[in-house]
Design an enzyme around this catalytic site. Structure first.
Site, PDB file in Angstrom:
ATOM      1  CD  GLU A 133      -1.077 -11.427  -3.524  1.00  0.00           C
ATOM      2  OE1 GLU A 133      -0.662 -12.567  -3.366  1.00  0.00           O
ATOM      3  OE2 GLU A 133      -0.728 -10.682  -4.452  1.00  0.00           O
ATOM      4  CG  ASP A 134      -1.767  -7.461   0.682  1.00  0.00           C
ATOM      5  OD1 ASP A 134      -1.684  -8.694   0.528  1.00  0.00           O
ATOM      6  OD2 ASP A 134      -0.810  -6.690   0.562  1.00  0.00           O
TER       7      ASP A 134
END
Ligand code: MN
Length: 498
Positions: free
Chosen positions: A84-85
């Site tokens: 996600e990051d």
């Protein structure tokens, strides 16, 4: 390969040794590889606290290893924020760490970051979480560990966010942990959240604990040694005796119950006697009472009658050197169960055998019903069913033949009847609980023997029942039948036959 500082290397060594305690063959190199991969992926990122981002996945994995989780789960903990990051994807994780770890991290991605943005968004996120849980329960274990570290570093966030995260941690995360029998992680989530939710009460309650421990310093030092000797003399197999203080959030709940009168709370300090067998538990209780006078009405046998959440132990409160002290007595096996809950049980991979739940721990059975809730369209109804049915404690009641039926706390004979069969529900006119006739709205208790009184001539439920039923099954069956009857009514009056 990145260089690891001393503290990091120590954390990784602890993770690996925790994993090896569970499985001596655990692959330590893979853990190091996963750490380096995550550190590289998160390079340059910092948390709100100002620390390098990698601290967070490392702490998450450490907690997972303390929770006695399997290798794939701990490794997925290290990698949980990568897709996600960072610029790396689930596919990159699959290539390096295989399908199982990739599956877990993609489960986390599907959950997304749960953010409170109005009830619609919130309920959507909850739905996602419960669907993911039903697919692989280990995903929610990773969320527990992730959330715990986020709570521990909550100080860096604005007040409004702190409150939202703390509330959600207690209402949702700790509630799920409780349903899974994972009391260790449940209490940690609650106590961390408590600090932010009610800072002043937190300080007050904490001071009660400090005062009590100071007052009973001598007892903590001397009594365990004394009891240990007595147990040995009577040939009771004692494993260890330890002292522990009540968790702050649960002390707070009790304090509120007693109108903030702390003098009515006797179990701030408890001495815990761990023995080998169940008979040893009762023998130890006898020995404690032989030396310390018990308070009337304070002996609780949660081994014969477990609490609705499954908790087992013998409790007794005694006078001990001019103080009041609680003893908790249980076996080593029960103690381990209390610490780790179902995570000490490796049989949660119910997906492996084509969705077969056959061998899974009974405490997990409710999880497979979770997608059923996701089908409830209305947000308010969904939240209510979830809080009442999925997250509430369970009671265990019996049919007259002795079959065990599991229902949410507060369930009534009508819930029981519909659980058995739709016809039994429709024809129910009363119930006998432990041979006594009771109204159909009566809340059942664990251990009750329930017999439904039927009237064969009755074929329709009463709409009044909707006011008190607890289970989604009973509610939806009653509603469905009443709706169909209304349609039939209208049809027959249209046809002029009414
Ligand atoms: Mn995270």
């Amino acid at each position: 390969m990145s260089t690891r500082d001393k503290a990091t290397q120590e954390a990784l060594d602890t993770i690996i040794s925790n994993m090896r305690a569970r499985n001596p063959q655990a692959d330590g190199d893979l853990v190091l590889l996963a750490y380096d991969f995550a550190a590289e992926a998160h390079k340059g990122q910092v948390r709100m606290t100002g620390e390098p981002y990698i601290i967070h996945p490392l702490a998450t994995a450490l907690t997972l290893s303390e929770m006695n989780m399997d290798e794939a789960t701990v490794i997925a903990g290290l990698l949980h924020d990568v897709p996600e990051d960072t610029t790396y994807t689930v596919e990159d994780i699959r290539k390096n760490f295989g399908d199982e770890v990739a599956g877990l991290t993609s489960g986390i991605v599907k959950l997304g970051k749960i953010k409170y943005r109005g009830i619609e968004r919130y309920v959507e996120n909850l739905r996602k979480m419960f669907v993911a849980m039903a697919e692989d329960i280990r995903v929610v274990f990773i969320k527990f560990a992730d959330r715990l570290h986020n709570l521990r570093t909550l100080g860096a966030l604005p007040r409004e966010k702190q409150l939202r995260i703390a509330t959600e941690s207690i209402e949702i995360y700790a509630a799920i942990a409780n349903r899974l029998g994972m009391w260790q992680i449940k209490s940690e989530l609650e106590d961390e959240a408590f600090k932010y939710l009610h800072p002043e009460d937190y300080a007050t309650v904490k001071s009660y604990v400090d005062i009590d421990l100071e007052k009973k310093k001598e007892i903590i030092k001397k009594v365990p040694l004394f009891i240990k000797k007595k147990l040995e003399q009577e040939a009771v197999n004692a494993v260890r005796i330890e002292s522990r203080h009540k968790r702050l959030w649960s002390l707070y709940q009790k304090w509120l119950e007693h109108e903030k009168d702390v003098s009515k709370i006797y179990d701030i300090l408890a001495l815990r006697i761990i023995v080998k067998t169940i008979p040893d538990c009762y023998a130890a209780l006898g020995i404690v009472h032989q030396h310390y006078k018990p308070l009337k009405g304070r002996i609780k046998d949660y081994i014969a009658n477990p609490k609705p959440n499954g908790y087992r132990s013998l409790h007794t409160t005694v006078f001990c050197e001019r103080h009041v002290v609680e003893f908790q007595i249980r076996t080593e096996a029960i103690d381990r169960e209390v610490e780790y809950g179902i995570s000490s049980n490796t049989r949660w991979h119910y997906k492996e055998k084509g969705g077969n739940m056959g061998k899974v721990d009974r405490r997990l059975a409710w999880v497979k019903d979770l997608p059923k809730f996701a089908a409830i369209a209305d947000h308010e109804t969904y939240l209510r069913s979830l809080k009442i049915e999925a997250l509430q404690n369970r009671i265990f009641v019996f049919t007259p033949k002795g079959d065990v039926i599991e229902l949410p706390e507060g369930s009534t004979p009508i819930d029981f009847a519909y659980h058995l069969h739709t016809h039994i529900g429709n024809s129910c006119v009363g119930a006998k609980v432990n041979d006594v006739l009771v109204p159909v709205a009566t809340a059942l208790m664990s251990g009750d023997v329930v017999e439904i009184v039927l009237d064969k001539n009755r074929t329709l439920p009463s709409s009044d029942w909707l006011k008190f039923v607890k289970t989604t099954t009973a509610r939806s069956k009653i509603k469905g039948i009443l709706k169909r009857r209304n349609v039939l009514h209208r049809l027959s009056s249209l046809l002029g036959r009414s």
